[in-house]
Design an enzyme around this catalytic site. Structure first.
Site, PDB file in Angstrom:
ATOM      1  N   ASP A   1      40.164  53.823  47.605  1.00 50.75           N
ATOM      2  CA  ASP A   1      41.256  53.358  46.753  1.00 50.75           C
ATOM      3  C   ASP A   1      41.677  54.428  45.751  1.00 50.75           C
ATOM      4  OD1 ASP A   1      38.851  53.222  45.404  1.00 50.75           O
ATOM      5  OD2 ASP A   1      38.936  51.088  44.996  1.00 50.75           O
TER       6      ASP A   1
ATOM      7  N   ASP B   1      33.755  40.578  39.717  1.00 47.24           N
ATOM      8  CA  ASP B   1      34.456  39.406  40.270  1.00 47.24           C
ATOM      9  C   ASP B   1      34.380  39.362  41.795  1.00 47.24           C
ATOM     10  OD1 ASP B   1      36.139  41.464  40.975  1.00 47.24           O
ATOM     11  OD2 ASP B   1      37.912  40.706  39.913  1.00 47.24           O
TER      12      ASP B   1
END
Ligand code: GLP
Length: 259
Positions: free
Chosen positions: A65, A134
């Site tokens: 990413d 998360d």
């Protein structure tokens, strides 16, 4: 999925280095990840390169990413992070280290182009993954399609808060948008190796390994993969229910069965 629990974060890095070493010796295509978790692994591989001549010359690498809007020269761009912390310290050719183009005028096209590059290279042999608090992998935040491709994503405020430590603790400096390999893209790698260390990852690890497969916990997509390995330290494993079995299975692994 194989779950391996090691005593410390350093032990996690050493075992992950053993797994990577066999791929590196075959000149395989490596999927690299940023974040603080993989640093123990990268440091161990750098040590093996310097002290034992482990060569990366035959390898190609793809990053997971990149932040949108940061040039490759920015010290918090993921391209620069990987270069500073890993690839500049080994003998991989710079031209064989690829990352999504965070400055592309058209991020959608850039995502499609990145997936094509991975395909043209023959796919990723081993994909390293960290995990967000998360449950995100790469930058696939909760709600990401389990079959998504490389594309633009908006960061969750929690991820911005988590990553502000790299930007002088200033959340306003953290880019809000990123280009990330999708969960579908990641899942095409032949081996997924997720590393997790520290108590802060315990909930995310428990959701990933023992929760339902659901977009609300993107890392849970590993449950669909034929060859996924999770290596965590005691702290990150502290909320798992089946730890006794994971340890038993690892201790009784047949010699011929590799990780
Ligand atoms: C970022 C990266 C992830 C990484 C996560 C956790 O959000 N995009 O790839 O897994 O941070 O980082 P750390 O290992 O520092 O906790």
């Amino acid at each position: 999925m194989e779950v391996i629990i090691r005593d410390t974060a350093e032990d996690v890095g050493t075992l992950a280095a053993d797994v990577f070493e066999s791929h590196i010796k075959k000149g395989h295509t490596l999927g690299l990840a940023t974040g603080s978790t993989p640093l123990a692994l990268y440091n161990e591989l750098i040590r093996r390169h310097r002290e034992s001549g482990l060569s990366f010359a035959g390898c190609t690498a793809f990053l997971l990413d990149e932040y949108v809007g940061l040039p490759r020269t920015h010290e918090q761009s993921y391209y620069r992070f990987i270069r500073d912390n890993f690839t500049s310290k080994i003998d991989i050719d710079d031209d064989k280290v690829f990352s999504p183009d965070g400055l592309a005028d058209n991020p959608t096209d850039a995502g499609i182009a990145y997936d094509s590059m991975i395909n043209e290279a023959g796919g990723v042999d081993i994909q390293l993954l960290g995990i967000g608090t998360d449950g995100h992998i790469g930058f696939n935040e909760p709600g990401s399609s389990l079959t998504s491709r490389t594309r633009l994503k908006t960061l969750h405020p929690q991820t911005i808060a988590d990553n502000a430590r790299f930007f002088d603790g200033d959340e306003s400096k953290v880019p809000h948008h990123v280009l990330t390999q999708g969960l579908g893209t990641i899942s095409e790698a032949r081996h997924l190796l997720l590393l997790a260390t520290g108590e802060g990852k315990a909930d995310a690890v428990a959701m990933t390994v023992e929760g339902p497969v659901a977009a609300v916990c993107p890392a849970s997509v590993l449950q669909f993969h034929q060859h996924a390995t999770v290596i965590c330290d005691e702290a990150a494993a502290s909320k798992l229910k089946l730890t006794k079995y994971y340890r038993y299975a690892y201790d009784n692994k047949p010699d011929w069965q590799e990780i």
